[in-house]
Design a protein around this motif. Sequence first.
Motif, short mmCIF file in Angstrom:
data_model
loop_
_atom_site.label_atom_id
_atom_site.label_comp_id
_atom_site.label_asym_id
_atom_site.label_seq_id
_atom_site.Cartn_x
_atom_site.Cartn_y
_atom_site.Cartn_z
N ARG A 11 0.84 -1.21 0.00
CA ARG A 11 0.00 0.00 0.00
C ARG A 11 0.86 1.25 0.00
O ARG A 11 0.58 2.21 -0.66
CB ARG A 11 -0.92 0.01 1.23
CG ARG A 11 -2.01 -1.00 1.17
CD ARG A 11 -2.86 -0.91 2.40
NE ARG A 11 -3.80 -2.01 2.44
CZ ARG A 11 -4.62 -2.25 3.42
NH1 ARG A 11 -4.63 -1.46 4.47
NH2 ARG A 11 -5.44 -3.27 3.38
N SER A 14 2.10 2.15 -3.41
CA SER A 14 1.09 2.78 -4.26
C SER A 14 0.80 4.20 -3.80
O SER A 14 0.60 5.09 -4.62
CB SER A 14 -0.18 1.95 -4.31
OG SER A 14 -0.85 1.98 -3.08
N SER A 18 1.34 8.10 -5.77
CA SER A 18 0.09 8.79 -6.02
C SER A 18 0.25 10.23 -6.46
O SER A 18 -0.56 10.73 -7.21
CB SER A 18 -0.79 8.75 -4.77
OG SER A 18 -1.09 7.43 -4.46
N LYS A 29 -5.90 2.10 -12.53
CA LYS A 29 -7.25 1.94 -11.99
C LYS A 29 -7.30 2.52 -10.58
O LYS A 29 -6.39 2.34 -9.78
CB LYS A 29 -7.60 0.45 -11.95
CG LYS A 29 -9.00 0.17 -11.49
CD LYS A 29 -9.31 -1.31 -11.54
CE LYS A 29 -10.73 -1.56 -11.07
NZ LYS A 29 -11.08 -2.98 -11.17
N GLY A 30 -8.38 3.26 -10.28
CA GLY A 30 -8.53 3.85 -8.96
C GLY A 30 -7.84 5.19 -8.80
O GLY A 30 -7.75 5.72 -7.71
N HIS A 31 -7.33 5.75 -9.90
CA HIS A 31 -6.63 7.03 -9.87
C HIS A 31 -7.22 7.97 -10.91
O HIS A 31 -7.98 7.55 -11.78
CB HIS A 31 -5.14 6.82 -10.16
CG HIS A 31 -4.42 6.12 -9.05
ND1 HIS A 31 -4.59 4.78 -8.79
CD2 HIS A 31 -3.54 6.58 -8.14
CE1 HIS A 31 -3.85 4.44 -7.76
NE2 HIS A 31 -3.20 5.51 -7.34
N PRO A 47 -4.99 9.20 -6.22
CA PRO A 47 -6.07 8.24 -5.98
C PRO A 47 -7.43 8.93 -5.97
O PRO A 47 -7.55 10.06 -5.50
CB PRO A 47 -5.77 7.69 -4.58
CG PRO A 47 -4.37 8.07 -4.27
CD PRO A 47 -4.08 9.30 -5.07
N ILE A 48 -8.45 8.25 -6.47
CA ILE A 48 -9.78 8.84 -6.46
C ILE A 48 -10.30 9.02 -5.04
O ILE A 48 -11.22 9.80 -4.82
CB ILE A 48 -10.78 8.04 -7.33
CG1 ILE A 48 -10.88 6.60 -6.87
CG2 ILE A 48 -10.43 8.14 -8.79
CD1 ILE A 48 -11.98 5.81 -7.53
N LEU A 49 -9.70 8.33 -4.07
CA LEU A 49 -10.08 8.54 -2.66
C LEU A 49 -9.95 10.00 -2.26
O LEU A 49 -10.68 10.47 -1.40
CB LEU A 49 -9.19 7.70 -1.74
CG LEU A 49 -9.38 6.19 -1.74
CD1 LEU A 49 -8.28 5.51 -0.94
CD2 LEU A 49 -10.75 5.86 -1.17
#
Length: 112
Positions: A11, A14, A18, A29-31, A47-49
């Motif tokens: 983690r 990644s 970011s 994916k997820g970004h 990250p889309i978070l």
Amino acid sequence: MAIRLPGLLQRKRSFGKSNWSSDSTVVPKGHIAVYVGETQKRRFIVPILYLSHPVFQGLLDQAEEEFGFDHPLGGLTIPCPEEDFLDLTHSLNSLLEFLALLDMGVSVDKAY
């Protein structure tokens, strides 16, 4: 005695990537790719978070006020100094790492 946290290391790798500046057209994916800067724009992959964080939402509101839905570079453009954006993403990365530790059951006093 060392604590082995292979999931955290994955983690962490990644999260570290970011806020990289990227010239690649590939977005993992997820970004999401965003363009940041006041005069000279630089592309970052985040990250889309981040999109749900209140401070990041404030940046999105500024972008909407300035550009509406017509972003000059074809992607999401955020009108803030690059240094401020890097500070924000660094803080968000730290928060996500901390939450990942809590999610893994590591006690707070051992985590930091």
